[in-house]
Motif scaffolding. Sequence first.
Motif, short mmCIF file in Angstrom:
data_model
loop_
_atom_site.label_atom_id
_atom_site.label_comp_id
_atom_site.label_asym_id
_atom_site.label_seq_id
_atom_site.Cartn_x
_atom_site.Cartn_y
_atom_site.Cartn_z
N ASN A 82 5.66 -7.98 11.92
CA ASN A 82 6.88 -7.89 11.11
C ASN A 82 7.19 -6.43 10.74
OD1 ASN A 82 9.14 -9.06 9.95
ND2 ASN A 82 8.15 -9.31 7.96
N LEU A 83 7.08 -5.57 11.75
CA LEU A 83 7.38 -4.16 11.58
C LEU A 83 8.55 -3.78 12.49
CD1 LEU A 83 3.78 -2.65 11.77
CD2 LEU A 83 5.16 -2.94 9.71
N ALA A 84 9.15 -2.66 12.20
CA ALA A 84 10.19 -2.13 13.08
C ALA A 84 9.51 -1.59 14.34
CB ALA A 84 10.96 -1.02 12.39
N PRO A 85 10.14 -1.74 15.50
CA PRO A 85 9.55 -1.20 16.73
C PRO A 85 9.26 0.30 16.63
CG PRO A 85 11.33 -2.70 17.28
CD PRO A 85 11.35 -2.52 15.78
N GLY A 86 10.09 1.04 15.91
CA GLY A 86 9.85 2.47 15.74
C GLY A 86 8.56 2.77 15.00
N THR A 87 8.15 1.88 14.10
CA THR A 87 6.91 2.06 13.36
C THR A 87 5.71 1.95 14.31
OG1 THR A 87 7.91 1.17 11.35
CG2 THR A 87 5.50 1.14 11.46
N VAL A 88 5.74 0.93 15.17
CA VAL A 88 4.66 0.74 16.15
C VAL A 88 4.69 1.89 17.15
CG1 VAL A 88 3.74 -0.77 17.95
CG2 VAL A 88 4.68 -1.76 15.84
N ALA A 89 5.88 2.29 17.58
CA ALA A 89 6.00 3.39 18.54
C ALA A 89 5.42 4.67 17.96
CB ALA A 89 7.47 3.59 18.93
N ARG A 90 5.62 4.92 16.67
CA ARG A 90 5.08 6.12 16.05
C ARG A 90 3.56 6.09 16.05
NH1 ARG A 90 6.41 8.93 10.19
NH2 ARG A 90 4.96 10.65 10.47
N ALA A 91 2.97 4.94 15.73
CA ALA A 91 1.51 4.81 15.74
C ALA A 91 0.97 5.07 17.15
CB ALA A 91 1.09 3.43 15.24
N TYR A 92 1.61 4.48 18.16
CA TYR A 92 1.19 4.67 19.55
C TYR A 92 1.33 6.14 19.95
CZ TYR A 92 0.91 -0.34 20.81
OH TYR A 92 0.57 -1.66 20.91
N ARG A 93 2.45 6.77 19.55
CA ARG A 93 2.71 8.16 19.90
C ARG A 93 1.65 9.08 19.29
NH1 ARG A 93 7.69 7.88 18.78
NH2 ARG A 93 7.58 8.52 16.63
N GLU A 94 1.30 8.84 18.03
CA GLU A 94 0.29 9.67 17.38
C GLU A 94 -1.08 9.48 18.04
OE1 GLU A 94 0.26 9.83 13.16
OE2 GLU A 94 2.37 10.40 13.07
N SER A 108 0.82 -1.20 0.00
CA SER A 108 0.00 0.00 0.00
C SER A 108 0.86 1.26 0.00
CB SER A 108 -0.89 0.01 1.25
OG SER A 108 -1.60 1.23 1.34
N ARG A 109 0.28 2.35 -0.54
CA ARG A 109 0.96 3.64 -0.48
C ARG A 109 0.79 4.28 0.90
NH1 ARG A 109 -1.19 6.65 -5.65
NH2 ARG A 109 -2.85 5.15 -5.45
N ILE A 110 -0.12 3.74 1.71
CA ILE A 110 -0.33 4.25 3.07
C ILE A 110 0.77 3.68 3.95
CG2 ILE A 110 -1.89 4.30 5.04
CD1 ILE A 110 -4.18 3.88 2.99
N PRO A 111 1.51 4.52 4.65
CA PRO A 111 2.62 4.03 5.48
C PRO A 111 2.12 3.05 6.54
CG PRO A 111 2.66 6.43 5.34
CD PRO A 111 1.38 5.98 4.71
N PRO A 112 2.94 2.05 6.88
CA PRO A 112 2.52 1.05 7.88
C PRO A 112 2.09 1.65 9.21
CG PRO A 112 4.48 0.28 6.74
CD PRO A 112 4.23 1.71 6.29
N TYR A 113 2.77 2.70 9.69
CA TYR A 113 2.38 3.28 10.98
C TYR A 113 0.97 3.85 10.90
CZ TYR A 113 2.82 8.16 9.58
OH TYR A 113 2.63 9.37 8.98
N GLU A 114 0.60 4.40 9.74
CA GLU A 114 -0.73 4.99 9.57
C GLU A 114 -1.79 3.89 9.46
OE1 GLU A 114 -3.81 7.65 9.23
OE2 GLU A 114 -1.78 7.95 9.93
#
Length: 133
Positions: A47-59, A9-15
Amino acid sequence: MRIWIDTGSRIPPYEQLRAQLRLMVSSGRLKPGERLPPIRVLAQELNLAPGTVARAYREMEWAGIVEGRGRAGTFVVDEPPVAFSVLERQLAGAAEAFVAEADRLGVGLQAAMLALESAFAARSDPDPGRVGT
């Protein structure tokens, strides 16, 4: 907790993750006070980087949907500011039914998404991007 990340997808994984978690909170699948999975655990499962999940949580925290409690984890706030309209709840229910049927048929995410995109493409609607809210 069932979450799908479409790597094509063109939508970023964190989004994608943020949107799905928000939907779970709004629909009541994640209840006020409920703890979200630890960042590293969810990252490994998806199967994501921890920073990706952290960004979603932070937002989500910035939006007032969840709160971080240090080492205790991340929790849904007592009164999340997200409330879906009747239409959005109906759409979420239809999506869950579609996923359940795809599971019953043994169809994976890619095949299910292709079928869904084909169904939308076959419609005669001049505005396929419309939102009915």
